[in-house]
Design an enzyme around this catalytic site. Structure first.
Site, mmCIF file in Angstrom:
data_model
loop_
_atom_site.group_PDB
_atom_site.id
_atom_site.type_symbol
_atom_site.label_atom_id
_atom_site.label_comp_id
_atom_site.label_asym_id
_atom_site.label_seq_id
_atom_site.Cartn_x
_atom_site.Cartn_y
_atom_site.Cartn_z
ATOM 1 C CG HIS A 307 41.619 45.642 35.647
ATOM 2 N ND1 HIS A 307 41.216 46.913 35.963
ATOM 3 C CD2 HIS A 307 42.715 45.389 36.393
ATOM 4 C CE1 HIS A 307 42.048 47.410 36.855
ATOM 5 N NE2 HIS A 307 42.966 46.503 37.139
ATOM 6 C CG ASP A 365 49.058 40.055 38.887
ATOM 7 O OD1 ASP A 365 50.277 40.265 38.760
ATOM 8 O OD2 ASP A 365 48.363 40.588 39.751
#
Ligand code: ACO
Length: 430
Positions: A307, A365
């Site tokens: 991320h 996710d």
């Protein structure tokens, strides 16, 4: 006293003092506005790695600590105690609603869930196997051609009606996209059902038999939506802001956000994770797969890992992993090969020097697609589900920007590396 930063041209010795600006929490930012005027230079930061594009009061992330706050409230507390519509209300209005405020908001959302019948007909124009994100982006953009009573961005009441409409109608549009892909009749929204239950009904009910809605499915969806509702200046939210900063029709700005979300580096990752897990097939193949991920020339990524902001566990991933166990157990799918594989892959990757040294952890996710699959939602709809949830955040950011009297068009500059001025050469002389 304000901290100052000095920026000095080492050739001319000319220095400019730049003010640091402090937020309520988080690192200071340096106001670079005087640089162009005083030094004649721009700053260069591809991918906005170190650039705050705006001031905002909505969401705060501390990527090193794995902290996510919506309007100051930790996402873990909201996930445990709140509902998606209460969180949407919080994001849009800034404070937790009282009971009458929340009731009025939920009632307004419920009563805005139908879409104009003409908009439903748009779906007939798509090929049956068009990706649902393409259909959703197009139909949301087409809303700009309807609902003219709520598009004066300078009128606070118009902005509010727009906010309620788009949050209310996205599930109906998503369900229509899904039903169209199946060739089944559209199912109209039902005002006796709550937000996520109504959505499941629009997705899975058929006219020929009653559909029993599983409460765990609605609960899991509500949780996923809370966790996906906002994430400060991510790519799709920044896209909504940039499009909206031109004064564009708000539905067009949200449609731009839907398009930006679609990419596999952003909201498309949930779909890509399941493709990846299926491709790996079994735990015996994990090492070979990770070897390809680590090979710079193979161009393979461990989807659902890494991320831009989190250099620690994404707090949302931990909550979703917990929900995976509950959903699979309640649905009687205690043996879920893909979930088992995901758990093993996470375990191995988190001990691997490649991921440890780059601080790559599971993101929101990595596990969300496993829940969606267990609920019967097809893979191509995963990013659409993300878009429904993120609409709350997009609207909150759009509102914050547009209601600021100092709003300016977003217009980045560039480092030009193309040809210098040259004269046109006629075609027979080239
Ligand atoms: N698999 C393998 N290596 C990775 C991964 C990954 N998932 N993510 C980052 N890396 C590596 C990069 O190759 C790079 O290595 P290097 O320093 O040796 O060159 C290093 O880690 C830094 O990566 P960047 O790409 O510079 O990080 P950036 O912040 O630009 O990218 C992103 C963040 C796009 C999320 C990235 O981690 C990624 O592609 N992840 C997989 C896709 C994904 O899950 N996206 C969903 C994000 S969450 C969301 O939007 C909902």
């Amino acid at each position: 006293m304000t901290t100052k930063y000095e920026l000095k041209n080492t050739q001319t010795g000319k220095a400019t003092l730049l003010d640091a600006m402090s937020g309520t929490i988080g690192p200071d930012v340096i106001n670079i506005a005087p640089l162009l005027k005083e030094q004649g230079v721009f700053t260069f930061d591809p991918g906005f790695m170190a650039t705050a594009s705006t001031e905002s009061k909505i969401t705060y992330i501390d990527g090193d600590a794995g902290l996510l706050l919506y309007r100051g409230y930790p996402v873990e507390q909201l996930a445990e105690k709140s509902t998606f519509l209460e969180v949407a209300n919080l994001l849009v209005y800034g404070t937790l609603p009282t009971k009458p405020q929340l009731d009025a908001f939920c009632s307004s959302i419920t009563r805005h869930t139908m879409i104009n019948e003409q908009l439903l007909r748009f779906f007939q124009g798509f090929h049956h196997n068009a990706h649902p994100m393409a259909k959703v982006a197009a139909v949301v953009a087409s809303m700009a051609a309807f609902y003219h009573d709520s598009t004066d961005i300078n009128d606070p009441r118009h902005r509010e009606i727009f906010a309620h409409r788009i949050i209310a109608k996205l599930p109906t549009i998503a369900a229509a996209a899904y039903k169209h892909s199946l060739g089944q009749p559209f199912v109209y929204p039902r005002n006796d059902l709550r937000y996520c239950t109504n959505m499941l009904n629009m997705f899975f009910a058929v006219p020929c038999e009653p559909y029993a809605i599983d409460p765990i499915a609605a609960e899991a969806l509500d949780l996923l939506f809370i966790l996906h509702a906002d994430h400060e200046q991510n790519a799709s939210t920044s896209t909504v802001r940039l499009a909206g900063s031109t004064g564009a029709n708000p539905y067009a700005a949200i449609s731009a956000g839907v398009s930006a979300l679609w990419g596999p580096a952003h909201g498309g990752a949930n779909e890509a994770v399941l493709d990846m897990l299926e491709g790996i097939g079994s735990a015996a193949n994990i090492d070979a797969f990770l070897a390809r991920v680590k090979d710079k020339h193979a161009n393979v990524r461990l989807m659902g890992f890494g991320h831009r902001v989190y250099k620690n566990f994404d707090p949302r991933a931990k909550i979703i992993r917990g929900m995976c166990y509950r959903v699979l157990e309640k649905l009687g799918r205690t043996e879920s090969p893909l979930f088992e594989l995901a758990l093993r892959l996470e375990e191995i990757a988190l001990k691997d020097e490649y991921f440890v040294s780059r601080k790559l952890y599971p993101n929101v996710d990595f596990y969300s697609g496993i829940i969606y699959s267990a609920l019967g939602i097809p893979r191509s709809m995963f990013t659409v589900m993300f878009a429904i949830a993120r609409t709350a955040g997009w609207v909150a950011h759009w509102q914050e920007m547009v209601s600021d009297p100092h709003m300016r068009i977003g217009r980045p500059r560039q480092l030009y590396t193309g040809p210098v001025k040259r004269d046109y050469v006629p075609i027979d002389g080239r």
